[in-house]
Design a protein around this motif. Sequence first.
Motif, short mmCIF file in Angstrom:
data_model
loop_
_atom_site.label_atom_id
_atom_site.label_comp_id
_atom_site.label_asym_id
_atom_site.label_seq_id
_atom_site.Cartn_x
_atom_site.Cartn_y
_atom_site.Cartn_z
N GLU A 247 0.81 -1.21 0.00
CA GLU A 247 0.00 0.00 0.00
C GLU A 247 0.86 1.27 0.00
OE1 GLU A 247 -3.27 0.42 -0.30
OE2 GLU A 247 -3.49 -1.75 -0.60
N ALA A 250 3.35 3.67 -3.87
CA ALA A 250 3.33 4.92 -4.64
C ALA A 250 3.91 6.11 -3.90
CB ALA A 250 1.90 5.23 -5.08
N THR A 257 0.77 10.81 -16.82
CA THR A 257 -0.45 10.49 -17.56
C THR A 257 -0.11 10.61 -19.04
OG1 THR A 257 -2.00 11.23 -15.86
CG2 THR A 257 -2.78 11.25 -18.13
N ASP A 264 -3.47 8.03 -12.05
CA ASP A 264 -4.22 7.28 -11.04
C ASP A 264 -4.16 5.78 -11.32
OD1 ASP A 264 -4.89 9.54 -9.67
OD2 ASP A 264 -6.90 9.72 -10.54
N TYR A 265 -4.27 5.42 -12.59
CA TYR A 265 -4.21 4.00 -12.95
C TYR A 265 -2.83 3.43 -12.64
CZ TYR A 265 -4.78 -0.28 -15.70
OH TYR A 265 -4.86 -1.59 -16.10
N ARG A 266 -1.79 4.19 -12.92
CA ARG A 266 -0.44 3.73 -12.61
C ARG A 266 -0.25 3.56 -11.10
NH1 ARG A 266 1.31 6.43 -17.56
NH2 ARG A 266 2.55 4.88 -18.72
N THR A 267 -0.82 4.46 -10.32
CA THR A 267 -0.74 4.34 -8.87
C THR A 267 -1.40 3.04 -8.40
OG1 THR A 267 -0.70 6.74 -8.57
CG2 THR A 267 -1.40 5.41 -6.68
N HIS A 268 -2.55 2.74 -8.96
CA HIS A 268 -3.23 1.48 -8.63
C HIS A 268 -2.38 0.28 -9.04
CE1 HIS A 268 -6.28 -1.65 -8.43
NE2 HIS A 268 -6.09 -1.91 -9.72
N LEU A 269 -1.83 0.33 -10.24
CA LEU A 269 -1.00 -0.77 -10.71
C LEU A 269 0.23 -0.97 -9.82
CD1 LEU A 269 -0.90 -0.46 -14.61
CD2 LEU A 269 -1.92 -2.30 -13.26
N THR A 271 0.57 -0.56 -6.69
CA THR A 271 0.19 -1.28 -5.48
C THR A 271 -0.04 -2.76 -5.79
OG1 THR A 271 -0.85 0.69 -4.55
CG2 THR A 271 -1.49 -1.43 -3.61
N VAL A 272 -0.81 -3.04 -6.83
CA VAL A 272 -1.14 -4.42 -7.18
C VAL A 272 0.11 -5.21 -7.58
CG1 VAL A 272 -2.39 -5.88 -8.82
CG2 VAL A 272 -3.49 -3.85 -7.87
N ARG A 275 2.51 -5.94 -4.67
CA ARG A 275 2.02 -7.06 -3.87
C ARG A 275 2.34 -8.39 -4.54
NH1 ARG A 275 -2.97 -5.58 -3.49
NH2 ARG A 275 -3.86 -6.94 -5.11
#
Length: 287
Positions: A247, A250, A257, A264-269, A271-272, A275
Amino acid sequence: MIPAAFEYVRPSTVDEAVQALTDGGEDAKVLAGGQSLIPVLRLRLAAPSVLVDLGGLGELRDVRDDGDALVIGAMTRHADILRDPLVRAHAPLLAQATATVADRQVRHLGTIGGSLAHADPAGDLPGVAVALDVVMEIAGPGGRRTVAASDFFVDFLTTALGPDEVLVSVRVPKQDGWGTHYEKFNRVAQAWSIVGVAAAVRRDNGSIAEARVSLTNMGATPIRARGVEEALVGAPATMDAVAAAAERAAEGTAPPTDVTASADYRTHLATVLTRRALAAAGGVHAA
């Protein structure tokens, strides 16, 4: 398109290469594997007056054991790195990331030094170099010097290399006893990473003793995920601990972008993928 006219030089020694760059000035360019430079030349996004081809420098094309590290010549091709038993045994993270570079044709021509010197923030190998504290050996008119990977990547497509300097080799610390994994996401095969994660984990009695994590394409240069590393040290080797640490992936990043993804999508990626990479590197499985 056809590249603009340039003078072509093929030196037979590193000193000759440095001299050719010095004579050519700021308009001289180095040709390693050519997989990044040649398309740029054809589009005339670069128009060097002198092209210095390092293809004749066999001395820069090898992998050798140097105690606690491997020393890899800058002109060693990706395909040779993948086949090398020393790399597979002592630097698996480098092999894992190299196996994802572009396609077989590119890997048979592209070089580790060319990839690092090009410094594309979406490239796979710069992130590995930062995660593993790789040290670059550079030759220039004043002799040779070393630069840590954390200082080598300065900005977008910019490194600490001077216009009259040549990347000679990279010193990769051995990862004996570490679990490693390289995780990347791209929308189509052979495309640049939208986000990539290089992870190395050392376990001790069910806990995580050390961790090294870096992110690709989350800024203008590879970014060491220090927050993730701090969260993992001393933590139990469990999915809950890995997920909590991821978590923080980022933190300190500035994802772009562009046409492939939003920030935002890169930030989500990040994290995923962090993990996933940590779970694979640490041998951690869901209960």
